[in-house]
Design a protein around this motif. Structure first.
Motif, mmCIF file in Angstrom:
data_model
loop_
_atom_site.group_PDB
_atom_site.id
_atom_site.type_symbol
_atom_site.label_atom_id
_atom_site.label_comp_id
_atom_site.label_asym_id
_atom_site.label_seq_id
_atom_site.Cartn_x
_atom_site.Cartn_y
_atom_site.Cartn_z
ATOM 1 N N THR A 410 119.085 11.145 54.466
ATOM 2 C CA THR A 410 117.848 10.275 54.925
ATOM 3 C C THR A 410 118.317 9.095 53.878
ATOM 4 O O THR A 410 118.091 7.996 54.625
ATOM 5 C CB THR A 410 116.591 11.129 54.038
ATOM 6 N N GLN A 452 111.045 13.181 56.340
ATOM 7 C CA GLN A 452 111.212 13.831 56.732
ATOM 8 C C GLN A 452 109.795 14.939 56.367
ATOM 9 O O GLN A 452 109.877 16.154 56.490
ATOM 10 C CB GLN A 452 112.384 14.391 55.436
ATOM 11 N N ASP A 532 113.837 12.517 61.206
ATOM 12 C CA ASP A 532 114.714 13.225 60.072
ATOM 13 C C ASP A 532 114.031 14.417 60.004
ATOM 14 O O ASP A 532 112.682 14.148 59.603
ATOM 15 C CB ASP A 532 114.321 11.903 58.565
HETATM 16 MG MG LIG Z 1 116.173 14.890 53.442
#
Ligand SMILES: [Mg+2]
Ligand SMILES: Nc1ncnc2c1ncn2[C@@H]1O[C@H](COP(=O)(O)OP(=O)(O)OP(=O)(O)O)[C@@H](O)[C@H]1O
Length: 588
Positions: A410, A452, A532
């Motif tokens: 990330t 994410q 992500d």
């Molecule tokens: Mg991550």
């Protein structure tokens, strides 16, 4: 965030900086506006004073008990000689009534001006803070305590409004006191001086009260902020708390903090009321003494004595307003200090880049990216998350990024989209280095990103989508929904695109949220799309279909897929594994 000077460390010196900042922000509202307000306040007090002094000839004429020497006596005599005793009384009554009306108009304009001034002032503080927030780098923003910011922008700034209003009224009271005091002095200098001396005896009490006001202000900022945080956490974690039957813990914490704030507020209010009552008693005593002294020793004319009493009876009001204004100022200073600290935390000095302003020109082609020797760590005392990453991504390539949890995927994605800057090394887009904050900001306008943790606003799905691309038309919306495998379920909703997403998208399933976030990113027609873990909540069939669609989009966008499981038949151009800050090629 820098701590607000606490209640225990309250010192007069700590007040200086926030007080100066507050006064500077007031001065910035414009000298003409302030001068206009002061003029209105002065006019109001003067008209009031003149009206009261006019009572002397009025009372003389009404009771006819001898015209005293001095200017007022002379004025009365002139008036009677000019128009006769009956008409003189009418003239005076009319003049008095006229002054009352004039005063009412002036006070109305004055109060309207004061309210507009204090609300404008607070709007400036709030606007400034939001602008600073919006302009701050992601590195600064993510370090913020969100609850504190919320509290600052709602409660602390609100207290500035209240305090500002009281402060202005306090200033006004001071002017009133001076003007009325001057009129009283002109009527009876010795007696007025004696009364003023008596009033000055209250000053040491005022100092104590100011100290208490500062302490109370600090309690409101610190404890109030904590209570707000407790509540915000409670609301955010409501489902989890309910699932673990832990909601009572939150409620207890909230109630305990409320009790602390209540106790402190009560103690302060008690002190305030005691002082106000003592002050009232002293004033009544002073008036009685004045009456006795005026009649017994100074043999003042009853008309003059009456006017003087009316004048002096007007003094406690402004005196209390003045004291309250000073207390309110001191009480709101911890809030000002907090806002200043927040501002300082957000504003950073941008280093001047060697080669300024270079950004890839917006084009419709997929972006080509290169990272060279990129290092990054999340804080000065933390280990490097990325330890010299080299990576080349060609225009229109599809790249997969894998690796263990906490491996830095990330973080690397954040660097690629220009959200954070590498500590060392360089990122180029189409061969142009993205070297400064401005270049990063302009690069971000060309990317699409699905985080994410997919986020939707509590608004309609349409508003959620248009948020990323306000100009998109209906066809573009459905096109993006189609590509994100979201069209079918949106069509099946009773309200379709007008369905509200709920708090953070809570009315939708995890996979539906992800697909809407992808549609939102696609709607921007990005030159780089970073996903992500954007498909981890989808079932295999939907995921497969969506990824195959994305493969077809490669003529439009370069694609970076951060994932824990790479579908075997996905035709990626390269796959890398990020672990322990190092990147290696991934082999299936
Ligand atoms: Mg991550
Ligand atoms: N804001 C932050 N402040 C401090 N450390 C952070 C921050 N964000 C991430 N980290 C740390 O940086 C490291 C890399 O985090 P990152 O989120 O990039 O990992 P990841 O590979 O995406 O992990 P996952 O697969 O679990 O999503 C982790 O050790 C994490 O604890």
């Amino acid at each position: 965030m820098a701590a607000t000077p606490g209640a225990d460390t309250a010192s007069w010196r700590a007040l200086r900086e926030p007080a100066r900042a507050y006064c500077t922000s007031m001065a910035a509202m414009g000298a003409r506006r302030i001068a206009g307000l002061i003029a209105l306040v002065l006019c109001g007090a003067t008209v009031e004073g003149v009206g009261i002094v006019l009572l002397v000839p009025l009372l003389l004429l009404v009771f006819g008990n001898g015209v005293p020497a001095g200017r007022l006596g002379a004025l009365t005599r002139h008036l009677v000689a000019a128009v006769g005793p009956g008409s003189a009384l009418s003239v005076l009554v009319l003049a008095f009534a006229g002054l009352v009306v004039l005063r009412a108009v002036i006070l109305w304009r004055r109060d309207r001006g004061l309210i507009a001034f204090s609300t404008d002032l607070v709007d400036r503080w709030r606007g400034d803070l939001v602008t600073v927030l919006a302009g701050a780098s992601w590195t600064r923003l993510r370090a913020l305590d969100r609850g504190k910011v919320e509290f600052a922008i709602t409660s602390d700034v609100g207290r500035l409004a209240q305090g500002g209003d009281r402060l202005l009224r306090g200033g006004m009271a001071l002017v009133q006191l001076i003007v009325l005091g001057a009129f009283a002095l002109s009527l009876a200098p010795a007696l007025t001086l004696a009364v003023l001396a008596l009033m000055a005896l209250a000053l040491p009490f005022a100092r104590r009260l100011l100290h208490a006001a500062w302490r109370q202000g600090a309690v409101m900022t610190i404890r109030g902020g904590r209570r707000h945080n407790a509540f915000a956490e409670f609301m955010a974690g409501l489902k989890l708390a309910k699932a673990h039957e832990a909601q009572d813990r939150y409620a207890e914490e909230f109630i305990a903090l409320s009790a602390e704030i209540r106790h402190s507020g009560l103690a302060y209010a008690d002190m305030q009321m005691r002082n106000a009552q003592a002050y009232q008693a002293i004033t009544a005593l002073a008036a009685a003494l004045l009456l006795l002294a005026g009649i017994g020793w100074l043999h003042m004319a009853p008309a003059v004595l009456s006017a003087l009493l009316v004048l002096l009876a007007r003094l406690p009001g402004p005196a209390v307003n003045l004291a309250q204004g000073a207390q309110s100022l001191v009480q709101m200073l911890p809030a000002v200090a907090e806002l200043i600290a927040l501002r300082q935390l957000l504003i950073e000095v941008q280093p001047v880049p060697d080669a300024p302003g270079a950004v890839p020109s917006p084009s419709n082609l997929p972006a080509a990216l290169q990272l060279s020797a990129v290092r990054y760590r999340h804080g000065p005392h933390q280990a490097d998350v990325l330890r010299g990453i080299d990576l080349t991504i060609g225009s229109g390539e599809m790249i997969a990024l894998l690796g263990p949890s906490g491996g830095g995927k990330t973080t690397l994605g954040d660097i690629l989209i220009g959200l954070i800057a590498p500590d060392q090394g360089m990122i180029t887009v189409d061969g142009v280095p993205i070297a400064d904050a401005d270049a990063r900001a302009r690069w971000r306008r060309q990317i699409g990103y699905v985080p994410q943790d997919p986020f939707l606003f509590d608004r309609s799905l349409r508003e959620n989508l248009l948020w990323a691309a306000p100009q998109a038309d209906e066809a573009a919306l459905w096109d993006a929904l189609d590509q994100a495998e979201a069209a079918a379920f949106v069509r099946a909703l009773p309200d379709g695109l007008e369905t509200r997403a709920g708090d953070r998208g809570s009315r939708l399933s995890g996979g539906e949220r992800q697909r809407l976030c992808l549609a939102r990113a696609l709607l921007r027609r990005p030159r780089l799309l970073v996903l992500d873990e954007a498909t981890n909540a989808l079932d295999r069939v939907v995921e497969q279909r969506m990824l195959q669609t994305l493969v077809r989009l490669r003529s439009r966008t370069t694609l970076i897929l951060i994932t824990h499981r790479l579908p075997v038949d996905l035709p990626v151009d390269a796959a890398y594994r990020l672990s322990d800050g190092h990147m290696t090629e991934h082999r299936a």
